[in-house]
Each structure stands twice: as structure tokens, then as C-alpha cells.
Design a protein around this motif. Structure first.
Motif, mmCIF file in Angstrom:
data_model
loop_
_atom_site.group_PDB
_atom_site.id
_atom_site.type_symbol
_atom_site.label_atom_id
_atom_site.label_comp_id
_atom_site.label_asym_id
_atom_site.label_seq_id
_atom_site.Cartn_x
_atom_site.Cartn_y
_atom_site.Cartn_z
ATOM 1 N N ALA A 242 -27.871 12.725 -5.921
ATOM 2 C CA ALA A 242 -28.590 13.318 -7.155
ATOM 3 C C ALA A 242 -28.877 14.861 -6.858
ATOM 4 O O ALA A 242 -28.744 15.761 -7.688
ATOM 5 N N ASN A 243 -29.731 14.802 -5.821
ATOM 6 C CA ASN A 243 -30.113 16.213 -5.338
ATOM 7 C C ASN A 243 -29.186 17.317 -5.013
ATOM 8 O O ASN A 243 -29.067 18.395 -5.302
ATOM 9 N N GLY A 244 -27.947 16.581 -4.159
ATOM 10 C CA GLY A 244 -27.001 17.570 -3.909
ATOM 11 C C GLY A 244 -26.089 18.052 -4.820
ATOM 12 O O GLY A 244 -25.745 19.110 -5.411
ATOM 13 N N LEU A 245 -25.965 17.127 -6.042
ATOM 14 C CA LEU A 245 -25.303 17.616 -7.250
ATOM 15 C C LEU A 245 -26.204 18.548 -8.157
ATOM 16 O O LEU A 245 -25.478 19.570 -8.804
ATOM 17 N N VAL A 246 -27.578 18.172 -8.096
ATOM 18 C CA VAL A 246 -28.162 19.260 -8.861
ATOM 19 C C VAL A 246 -28.366 20.499 -8.287
ATOM 20 O O VAL A 246 -28.188 21.570 -8.772
ATOM 21 N N TRP A 247 -28.490 20.760 -6.906
ATOM 22 C CA TRP A 247 -28.247 21.927 -6.294
ATOM 23 C C TRP A 247 -27.217 22.751 -6.656
ATOM 24 O O TRP A 247 -27.079 23.964 -7.032
ATOM 25 N N LEU A 248 -25.922 21.769 -6.600
ATOM 26 C CA LEU A 248 -24.704 22.261 -6.822
ATOM 27 C C LEU A 248 -24.426 22.990 -8.277
ATOM 28 O O LEU A 248 -23.945 24.181 -8.422
ATOM 29 N N THR A 249 -25.068 22.097 -9.237
ATOM 30 C CA THR A 249 -24.992 22.500 -10.625
ATOM 31 C C THR A 249 -25.811 23.876 -10.930
ATOM 32 O O THR A 249 -25.272 24.593 -11.697
ATOM 33 N N ILE A 250 -27.060 23.897 -10.389
ATOM 34 C CA ILE A 250 -27.644 25.154 -10.485
ATOM 35 C C ILE A 250 -27.027 26.472 -9.949
ATOM 36 O O ILE A 250 -26.992 27.270 -10.648
ATOM 37 N N VAL A 251 -26.292 26.356 -8.767
ATOM 38 C CA VAL A 251 -25.699 27.381 -8.169
ATOM 39 C C VAL A 251 -24.454 27.826 -8.845
ATOM 40 O O VAL A 251 -24.192 29.004 -9.235
ATOM 41 N N LEU A 252 -23.775 26.933 -9.501
ATOM 42 C CA LEU A 252 -22.497 27.070 -10.195
ATOM 43 C C LEU A 252 -22.717 27.673 -11.661
ATOM 44 O O LEU A 252 -22.224 28.642 -12.212
ATOM 45 N N ILE A 253 -24.003 27.532 -12.147
ATOM 46 C CA ILE A 253 -24.523 27.726 -13.382
ATOM 47 C C ILE A 253 -25.359 29.333 -13.344
ATOM 48 O O ILE A 253 -24.712 30.307 -14.014
ATOM 49 N N ALA B 159 -36.279 21.991 -8.554
ATOM 50 C CA ALA B 159 -35.669 20.997 -9.010
ATOM 51 C C ALA B 159 -35.905 19.460 -8.026
ATOM 52 O O ALA B 159 -36.226 18.722 -8.520
ATOM 53 N N SER B 160 -35.898 19.938 -6.801
ATOM 54 C CA SER B 160 -36.014 18.655 -5.909
ATOM 55 C C SER B 160 -37.608 18.388 -6.004
ATOM 56 O O SER B 160 -37.865 17.066 -6.101
ATOM 57 N N ALA B 161 -38.478 19.224 -6.196
ATOM 58 C CA ALA B 161 -39.735 18.812 -6.127
ATOM 59 C C ALA B 161 -40.167 17.961 -7.419
ATOM 60 O O ALA B 161 -40.892 17.022 -7.542
ATOM 61 N N LEU B 162 -39.508 18.458 -8.701
ATOM 62 C CA LEU B 162 -39.464 17.538 -10.033
ATOM 63 C C LEU B 162 -38.839 16.357 -9.701
ATOM 64 O O LEU B 162 -39.281 15.341 -10.317
ATOM 65 N N ILE B 163 -37.871 16.190 -9.092
ATOM 66 C CA ILE B 163 -37.223 14.869 -8.991
ATOM 67 C C ILE B 163 -38.284 13.935 -8.246
ATOM 68 O O ILE B 163 -38.509 12.861 -8.501
#
Length: 250
Positions: A84-95, A109-113
Motif C-alpha cells: 500500500a505504501n509503495g502504491l501510495v508513493w507511486l500515485t503521489i508522484v504520478l499525479i 502519507a506514510s506517517a498518516l497510514i
């Protein structure tokens, strides 16, 4: 194109590595255990994990989700948080692109998760995580100093209202950790995205928790941290577009 794909793979890999550390925090912080010096070990037999047992996501798959020594089934939380964290990081950079803002948003985002899982289980947001987010906010303030007023207002925009609510209800309506969370996140996001985050978090909390009360018989008491975090994640990705869309109708 090849360079872009390699970049995104690298971001995902860094994300799952950070996710591995998040798992450590999720398990140890509520128990007041050290998150740096203590070696990772099996919760069942105490087997101290070797480096090849700690490869994020892949070790879980290769071991079949079991401890190498005692074969006890490992929690599925490990790969889920890492992926999930890998996908979240990827999504943030893509957008949002490859920027300093994206880097800070990834860490936020990692801290929030992490705090969301802890709050969901314990109804408590660790002070240490709020202090960590405060540090992210100070970095944000330095790296975007021309907009310092927006971040300073963001620190107070929602937290002042929640502080009044906290004392007026004796802490029954909102938790002290939630108040601090909105303050420090306001320093990262600025006042507009912070207000939007709080609005979205309240809507998500009301809808999702009502469903949980109906389906699984949950009590009316809810951990607000996960829902506020969802609101902030949405704001990080699409908040400015949502705000611009809203003001078109004014």
C-alpha cells in the motif's frame, strides 16, 4: 519512456522499504518499544530475523507467509502495508510529479497510514508521529517560504476550532491527538487544503462509520484519525482541482 518506468519502479521499491519500517512502528509504538535498536523477531518463537527475512514484500511471498523457524503464520498486515505504501508513493508522484512537494507528501502519507492503523486499534494517535509530521511541516515552510502565511494559517485554521470543541465537550467530541494532527498537517498542506481535508474527513467518517455500525455492530465511538487521514490524502492528490471547481460556482 524507459527512464520514466525505471523511475516509477524505484519509487515503488523505496515505498515498500519505508513500508517495512512502518510495520515496525505500528507494532512497537503502542507497546512503548524501541523502534530502532531492537532487532526484528518472530512474535511467536522469538527467532531473530536475518537480512534475507526482511526484504520488503518479497520475503513474505518467498516464505509463504510463515516464520522461517517455527512456521507460524505471519500477519498479512506486513505485505499489505508495504504494498500500500509503495502504491501510495507511486500515485503521489504520478499525479503531482517529481518535486520536493511530492517527496514531503509521500513521507506525510506514510506517517498518516501508520497513525491510522494505530488509532484504529487503540483510539490513540501517538504524540511522536505528530511531532514527526511537525518536522515535515517545518521543512515545507522552509522549501516554500514565499507562501509561509498559508502554512501558518493552516496550522491554526482547523485546530483552533477543534481545540474549542475539545474543551467544550471535555474531549468527548474530538480527541486531543486529532487536534494536534490537524495543526501539524496544516503546516504541511496550507490552510485551503487543510480545511478541505477536515471537511472530507468528516464526511467519510460519518458515512463509513454508519455503515460499520449497521453491518458489524460497531459502537458510536470512532477513531477519527483514519478518516482525517483519508481526507488529507485526497486533498494531496486532487485538492487544488476540487477547490478551483468549487469556486467556479461562486
Amino acid at each position: 519512456m524507459r527512464e520514466a518506468i525505471l523511475l516509477y519502479i524505484t519509487i515503488f521499491l523505496f515505498g515498500i522499504v519505508f513500508g517495512s519500517f512502518m510495520n515496525v512502528c505500528i507494532y512497537r509504538i503502542p507497546k512503548k518499544e524501541d523502534i530502532v535498536k531492537t532487532r526484528s523477531h518472530c512474535m511467536s518463537c522469538g527467532y531473530v530475523l536475518k537480512w534475507y527475512d526482511l526484504i520488503p514484500l518479497f520475503s513474505y511471498i518467498f516464505l509463504g507467509g510463515k516464520c522461517r523457524k517455527c512456521k507460524t503464520k505471519l500477519s498479512v498486515q506486513y505485505p499489505l502495508i508495504e504494498a500500500a505504501n509503495g502504491l501510495v508513493w507511486l500515485t503521489i508522484v504520478l499525479i503531482n510529479g517529481v518535486t520536493v512537494e511530492s517527496l514531503l507528501y509521500c513521507i506525510l502519507a506514510s506517517a498518516l497510514i501508520t497513525l491510522s492503523v494505530i488509532d484504529f486499534r487503540t483510539y490513540e494517535i501517538p504524540l511522536g508521529i505528530n511531532i514527526f509530521i511537525l518536522a515535515i511541516g517545518l521543512v515545507r515552510l522552509i522549501t516554500d517560504y514565499s507562501n509561509w502565511l498559508s502554512y501558518l494559517i493552516g496550522f491554526f485554521s482547523v485546530s483552533v476550532f477543534l481545540t474549542i470543541l475539545y474543551y467544550a465537550t471535555g474531549g468527548r467530541a474530538i480527541g486531543g491527538g486529532d487536534v494536534k494532527l490537524m495543526a501539524v498537517c496544516g503546516l504541511v498542506l496550507g490552510w485551503k487544503l487543510t480545511v478541505l481535508s477536515f471537511f472530507l474527513g468528516c464526511i467519510l467518517g460519518a458515512i463509513i462509520h454508519l455503515i460499520r455500525m449497521k453491518v458489524s455492530g460497531e459502537s458510536h465511538v470512532l477513531a477519527m484519525g483514519p478518516y482525517l487521514s483519508m481526507g488529507m490524502f485526497i486533498a494531496m492528490l486532487w485538492g487544488n482541482q476540487m477547490i478551483n471547481w468549487y469556486f467556479q460556482f461562486l
